[in-house]
Write a protein that holds these residues in place. Structure first.
Motif, PDB file in Angstrom:
ATOM      1  N   PHE A 140      25.784  68.426   9.283  1.00  0.00           N
ATOM      2  CA  PHE A 140      24.783  67.391   9.023  1.00  0.00           C
ATOM      3  C   PHE A 140      25.400  65.996   9.176  1.00  0.00           C
ATOM      4  N   GLY A 141      24.675  65.120   9.881  1.00  0.00           N
ATOM      5  CA  GLY A 141      25.185  63.783  10.176  1.00  0.00           C
ATOM      6  C   GLY A 141      25.455  62.926   8.952  1.00  0.00           C
ATOM      7  N   GLU A 168      19.615  55.371  10.943  1.00  0.00           N
ATOM      8  CA  GLU A 168      18.977  55.614   9.654  1.00  0.00           C
ATOM      9  C   GLU A 168      18.049  54.440   9.372  1.00  0.00           C
ATOM     10  N   LYS A 171      19.482  51.107  10.123  1.00  0.00           N
ATOM     11  CA  LYS A 171      20.954  51.085  10.090  1.00  0.00           C
ATOM     12  C   LYS A 171      21.495  51.947  11.232  1.00  0.00           C
ATOM     13  N   SER A 280      12.728  68.152   9.238  1.00  0.00           N
ATOM     14  CA  SER A 280      13.998  68.281   8.533  1.00  0.00           C
ATOM     15  C   SER A 280      15.080  67.793   9.487  1.00  0.00           C
ATOM     16  N   LYS A 308      11.838  58.961   9.347  1.00  0.00           N
ATOM     17  CA  LYS A 308      11.703  59.329   7.933  1.00  0.00           C
ATOM     18  C   LYS A 308      10.219  59.436   7.601  1.00  0.00           C
ATOM     19  N   GLY A 365      13.007  74.020   0.175  1.00  0.00           N
ATOM     20  CA  GLY A 365      14.232  73.229   0.047  1.00  0.00           C
ATOM     21  C   GLY A 365      14.496  72.840  -1.392  1.00  0.00           C
ATOM     22  N   ALA A 501      17.102  65.703  -3.210  1.00  0.00           N
ATOM     23  CA  ALA A 501      16.227  65.447  -2.056  1.00  0.00           C
ATOM     24  C   ALA A 501      16.283  66.589  -1.041  1.00  0.00           C
ATOM     25  N   GLY A 502      16.353  67.819  -1.540  1.00  0.00           N
ATOM     26  CA  GLY A 502      16.388  68.967  -0.636  1.00  0.00           C
ATOM     27  C   GLY A 502      17.770  69.214  -0.055  1.00  0.00           C
ATOM     28  N   HIS A 503      18.757  68.416  -0.434  1.00  0.00           N
ATOM     29  CA  HIS A 503      20.126  68.639   0.021  1.00  0.00           C
ATOM     30  C   HIS A 503      20.861  69.391  -1.091  1.00  0.00           C
ATOM     31  N   LYS A 533      13.589  62.370  -6.047  1.00  0.00           N
ATOM     32  CA  LYS A 533      14.493  63.285  -5.338  1.00  0.00           C
ATOM     33  C   LYS A 533      14.662  64.644  -6.013  1.00  0.00           C
ATOM     34  N   ARG A 562      30.702  58.548  -1.964  1.00  0.00           N
ATOM     35  CA  ARG A 562      30.063  58.257  -0.667  1.00  0.00           C
ATOM     36  C   ARG A 562      31.058  58.417   0.472  1.00  0.00           C
ATOM     37  N   ALA A 567      26.735  59.798   2.141  1.00  0.00           N
ATOM     38  CA  ALA A 567      25.724  58.988   1.456  1.00  0.00           C
ATOM     39  C   ALA A 567      24.727  59.857   0.691  1.00  0.00           C
TER      40      ALA A 567
HETATM   41  C1  LIG Z   1      14.893  76.350   2.602  1.00  0.00           C
HETATM   42  C2  LIG Z   1      16.300  76.258   2.944  1.00  0.00           C
HETATM   43  C3  LIG Z   1      16.814  74.882   2.650  1.00  0.00           C
HETATM   44  O1  LIG Z   1      16.786  74.465   1.546  1.00  0.00           O
HETATM   45  S1  LIG Z   1      17.396  73.965   3.940  1.00  0.00           S
HETATM   46  C4  LIG Z   1      17.456  72.315   3.363  1.00  0.00           C
HETATM   47  C5  LIG Z   1      16.094  71.649   3.383  1.00  0.00           C
HETATM   48  N1  LIG Z   1      16.255  70.270   3.094  1.00  0.00           N
HETATM   49  C6  LIG Z   1      15.796  69.307   3.876  1.00  0.00           C
HETATM   50  O2  LIG Z   1      15.153  69.532   4.867  1.00  0.00           O
HETATM   51  C7  LIG Z   1      16.139  67.905   3.440  1.00  0.00           C
HETATM   52  C8  LIG Z   1      14.913  67.197   3.008  1.00  0.00           C
HETATM   53  N2  LIG Z   1      15.191  65.797   2.735  1.00  0.00           N
HETATM   54  C9  LIG Z   1      15.045  64.865   3.658  1.00  0.00           C
HETATM   55  O3  LIG Z   1      14.701  65.116   4.798  1.00  0.00           O
HETATM   56  C10 LIG Z   1      15.361  63.449   3.232  1.00  0.00           C
HETATM   57  O4  LIG Z   1      15.991  63.456   1.996  1.00  0.00           O
HETATM   58  C11 LIG Z   1      14.108  62.557   3.171  1.00  0.00           C
HETATM   59  C12 LIG Z   1      13.062  63.157   2.260  1.00  0.00           C
HETATM   60  C13 LIG Z   1      13.565  62.388   4.571  1.00  0.00           C
HETATM   61  C14 LIG Z   1      14.516  61.186   2.604  1.00  0.00           C
HETATM   62  O5  LIG Z   1      15.564  60.673   3.400  1.00  0.00           O
HETATM   63  P1  LIG Z   1      16.431  59.413   2.926  1.00  0.00           P
HETATM   64  O6  LIG Z   1      15.519  58.318   2.536  1.00  0.00           O
HETATM   65  O7  LIG Z   1      17.423  59.132   3.993  1.00  0.00           O
HETATM   66  O8  LIG Z   1      17.144  59.857   1.594  1.00  0.00           O
HETATM   67  P2  LIG Z   1      18.352  60.862   1.417  1.00  0.00           P
HETATM   68  O9  LIG Z   1      18.470  61.111  -0.039  1.00  0.00           O
HETATM   69  O10 LIG Z   1      18.189  62.036   2.267  1.00  0.00           O
HETATM   70  O11 LIG Z   1      19.625  60.021   1.931  1.00  0.00           O
HETATM   71  C15 LIG Z   1      20.476  59.291   1.064  1.00  0.00           C
HETATM   72  C16 LIG Z   1      21.399  58.450   1.888  1.00  0.00           C
HETATM   73  O12 LIG Z   1      22.002  59.256   2.917  1.00  0.00           O
HETATM   74  C17 LIG Z   1      21.782  58.665   4.206  1.00  0.00           C
HETATM   75  N3  LIG Z   1      21.534  59.713   5.202  1.00  0.00           N
HETATM   76  C18 LIG Z   1      20.586  60.652   5.171  1.00  0.00           C
HETATM   77  N4  LIG Z   1      20.629  61.372   6.277  1.00  0.00           N
HETATM   78  C19 LIG Z   1      21.639  60.869   7.046  1.00  0.00           C
HETATM   79  C20 LIG Z   1      22.177  61.184   8.318  1.00  0.00           C
HETATM   80  N5  LIG Z   1      21.689  62.184   9.035  1.00  0.00           N
HETATM   81  N6  LIG Z   1      23.196  60.446   8.783  1.00  0.00           N
HETATM   82  C21 LIG Z   1      23.720  59.438   8.048  1.00  0.00           C
HETATM   83  N7  LIG Z   1      23.241  59.095   6.823  1.00  0.00           N
HETATM   84  C22 LIG Z   1      22.232  59.793   6.345  1.00  0.00           C
HETATM   85  C23 LIG Z   1      20.532  57.824   4.027  1.00  0.00           C
HETATM   86  O13 LIG Z   1      20.491  56.787   4.957  1.00  0.00           O
HETATM   87  C24 LIG Z   1      20.729  57.302   2.608  1.00  0.00           C
HETATM   88  O14 LIG Z   1      21.700  56.283   2.680  1.00  0.00           O
HETATM   89  P3  LIG Z   1      21.644  55.002   1.702  1.00  0.00           P
HETATM   90  O15 LIG Z   1      21.924  55.504   0.328  1.00  0.00           O
HETATM   91  O16 LIG Z   1      20.274  54.423   1.823  1.00  0.00           O
HETATM   92  O17 LIG Z   1      22.714  54.117   2.235  1.00  0.00           O
END
Ligand SMILES: CCC(=O)SCCNC(=O)CCNC(=O)[C@H](O)C(C)(C)COP(=O)(O)OP(=O)(O)OC[C@H]1O[C@@H](n2cnc3c(N)ncnc32)[C@H](O)[C@@H]1OP(=O)(O)O
Length: 625
Positions: A140-141, A168, A171, A280, A308, A365, A501-503, A533, A562, A567
């Motif tokens: 994952f990136g 992002e 960014k 995702s 997003k 997730g 947040a699903g991570h 989250k 971090r 992140a």
């Molecule tokens: C069923 C089997 C499973 O469970 S598989 C896993 C399923 N989980 C998922 O699909 C993940 C779902 N979550 C998401 O897609 C995201 O969290 C969503 C909801 C889109 C929100 O994204 P975001 O606003 O970036 O929040 P975040 O908490 O994910 O990120 C926090 C900080 O990390 C960073 N980040 C995220 N992704 C990347 C990436 N690919 N490359 C680099 N950086 C990344 C974000 O920019 C954020 O950074 P910062 O804190 O704002 O500086």
């Protein structure tokens, strides 16, 4: 066929059931050995069948006359790019990139590590690796160089594939410096790094190691799919465990292909030509199974979205994509919809779009909270289906089997067991409990096709982590109960893994980073409730005597997490306390602290070494509310 009859067939005679399902795909040579066990007693499906997963996802559809049909839709609001690739076009690109990899010496069984943003080249790299019978490991990136280095050392890839940058929201994140740092930190040194140069950033390439993707593709020829055995690994995907070192979940080609086709039919109810969107990331198992392999093996069009749910540009982003590409099924994590709900509580954005094609919404997730379930249901008037599975299984353990029966989702439930999974709720002694009673969620062995057969390089960890607690069962690490109608309710992890947040993140890994700080005597990381989250990590630290720079230490620790993990693991807060609650044998009582902070009923074990600490903690935790 009804759900009940399919479930019973799979339960009573798994070998016969999955032999029948083997007919779902176009093998080069159909398997005769349907279910076998190795020297460790681990199970393998379709061990002697011959197939190629890239062929099934691409060439097969071209052969069936669907070459002109859209296979992949790339939508990137962050770069203002929209592209469509037909099955014929994608096949050529994958076959050519397979040739690029082959020219770097990649052959069957070699590992290729892929560290890419959400661009089509990520899927192309995965499919090209599979075409050669090699094994990909997508990272994952959002993970930092240290995490990348750990995975490089475990998977020992011959080649690393990356891009010059990710985006992002606004960014721009340069990937190449992170790759260079990971190469520096890792003990294993991959031979080659292939870099896809994006317009936003041009990466500097090292003369004897790095290769420009676009340049390499100019002279590439189309590589044929290499036949592999059903038991040959397709990929390794690392997931967090209770300790610092991530676990390399192995996925085998044969069982995976059947599981993908079967689940697209049974769990998601789609047919060739449908448009499937898993919002995702290819770095997670959802991305592997339902952005890349599942939709393509089933002849659907898949959406690869580099954006997003909000801010790219607004909370209508998901609905815009659904309308523009006539998406039939949308799958995302509850966090994504909670973010949309926060920005657009009345669904004003949604009302701007016309969505006659959208049939169902799937969530997984993390637990789908009833408030988000009802909100989504109310504004879309669509079935909202929560379902449950894991990186380890690769496809739904429980859900609503829309391809078999009409069953209503129940609020708070992840649905019923998918045929092939025998879910049982066990007490601490491994005895099944009564309906309605909570316990450890376990699955009777053998797991169905597609689930992990072992942990890469570490069969012992597979035994210790999943099989030894309750002989004859795979232990999921989740707790919950099954109600009188056989619906499963997931109540949370039973170990020290948290879900942000699903991570899926390891608190143990964060504790390792924190305890390396010179001023920290002891620490514990717990996942506390967060409205947006689901959970966020909170670090509780005890400083060494004489250390007074509390605020400064807190700041440094947040940065350390971090930098070392990424992140996505950002600490919500760091709190200094005088001492940690422990049992008499020295085990830190993380659950007690989490329950106190979350305002839940606190279950204090009788083995606690000093009850008076609870009053001290109550005072310390006041600052958090
Ligand atoms: C069923 C089997 C499973 O469970 S598989 C896993 C399923 N989980 C998922 O699909 C993940 C779902 N979550 C998401 O897609 C995201 O969290 C969503 C909801 C889109 C929100 O994204 P975001 O606003 O970036 O929040 P975040 O908490 O994910 O990120 C926090 C900080 O990390 C960073 N980040 C995220 N992704 C990347 C990436 N690919 N490359 C680099 N950086 C990344 C974000 O920019 C954020 O950074 P910062 O804190 O704002 O500086």
């Amino acid at each position: 066929m009804s759900y009940q009859s399919e479930y019973l067939l799979a339960k009573n005679n798994p070998t016969q059931y999955w032999q029948e399902q083997a007919k779902l795909i176009d093998w080069f040579q159909a398997p005769t050995n349907i279910l076998s066990q190795d020297q460790d007693d681990f199970y393998h499906w379709y061990a002697d069948g011959s197939l190629n997963t890239s062929y099934l996802a691409l060439d097969y559809h071209v052969k069936q006359g669907r070459g002109e049909q859209t296979a992949l839709i790339y939508d990137s609001p962050v770069t203002n790019t929209k592209e469509k690739y037909s099955y014929a076009e994608l096949t050529v690109l994958v076959a050519k990139f397979a040739d690029v990899l082959a020219k770097q010496g990649v052959t069957k069984g070699d590992r290729v590590l892929i560290y890419m943003p959400m661009i089509p080249q990520a899927a192309i790299a995965m499919l090209a690796t599979a075409r050669l019978g090699a094994i990909h490991s997508v990272v994952f990136g959002g993970f930092a160089p240290h995490e990348l280095a750990v995975r490089i050392d475990d998977a020992t890839p011959k080649v690393v594939v990356t891009a010059s940058c990710g985006v992002e929201i606004e960014k721009v994140i340069a990937y190449k410096p992170m790759i260079d740092k990971a190469f520096e930190d890792a003990i294993h040194k991959p031979d080659t790094c292939i870099v896809y140069q994006r317009d936003l950033v041009k990466a500097d390439l090292l003369p004897n190691r790095d290769i420009d993707w676009q340049q390499a593709m100019i002279n590439a020829t189309e590589h044929e799919p290499v036949p592999v055995l059903g038991k040959d690994p397709l990929y390794i995907l690392y997931t967090s465990g209770t300790t610092g070192k991530p676990k390399g979940v192995v996925r085998e080609n044969g069982g995976h292909a059947i599981a993908m086709k079967y689940s697209m039919d049974i769990n998601y109810g789609v047919k060739p030509g449908d448009v499937f969107w898993a919002a995702s990331d290819v770095g997670w198992v959802v991305g592997h199974s339902y952005i890349v392999y599942g939709p393509l093996i089933s002849g659907c069009a898949t959406v690869l979205y580099e954006g997003k749910p909000i801010k790219t540009p607004d909370a209508g982003a998901f609905w815009r994509v659904c309308e523009e590409y006539n998406v039939n099924v949308l799958f995302s994590a509850p966090t994504a919809f909670r973010a949309i709900r926060k920005e657009d509580p009345h669904g004003n954005e949604l009302s701007k779009y016309n969505l006659p094609s959208l049939k169902r919404l799937y969530l997984a997730g993390e637990r789908l909270d009833p408030a988000t379930y009802h909100w989504l249901n109310d504004i879309t008037h669509l079935p909202v289906i929560d379902h449950w599975w894991q990186t380890e299984t690769g496809w739904p353990i429980a859900g609503i089997p829309v391809g078999l029966d009409t069953m209503e989702p129940k609020e708070g439930s992840a649905g019923v067991a998918t045929p092939g999974y025998q879910i049982e709720i066990l007490d601490p002694d491994g005895v099944p409990v009564n309906k309605g009673e909570s316990g450890y969620i376990a699955i009777k062995l053998p797991l169905p096709p597609g689930c992990l057969p072992t942990i890469w390089n570490d069969p012992e960890r597979f035994k210790v982590g999943y099989l030894n607690s309750f002989p004859g069962y795979y232990v999921t690490g989740d707790g919950g109960y099954i109600d009188k109608d056989d619906y499963l309710f997931i109540m949370g992890r039973t170990d020290d893994v948290i879900n942000v947040a699903g991570h899926r993140l390891s608190t143990g890994e964060m504790e390792e980073v924190i305890s390396n700080h010179k001023d920290v005597a002891e620490c514990a990381v717990v996942g506390i409730k967060c409205k947006l989250k689901g959970q966020v990590p909170l670090a509780l630290i005890v400083l060494k005597n004489g250390c007074e720079q509390t605020t400064e230490v807190h700041k440094v620790l947040k940065e350390l997490i971090r930098d070392q993990i990424g992140a996505i693991a950002s600490l919500k807060e760091v709190l200094t306390i005088d001492r940690l609650p422990k049992t008499r044998s020295g085990k830190i009582l993380r659950k007690v602290m989490r329950q106190m902070i979350d305002g839940e009923e606190v279950q204090v074990p009788s083995t606690i070494d000093d009850m008076s600490i609870l009053d001290e903690l109550k005072i310390s935790f006041r600052v958090l509310t």
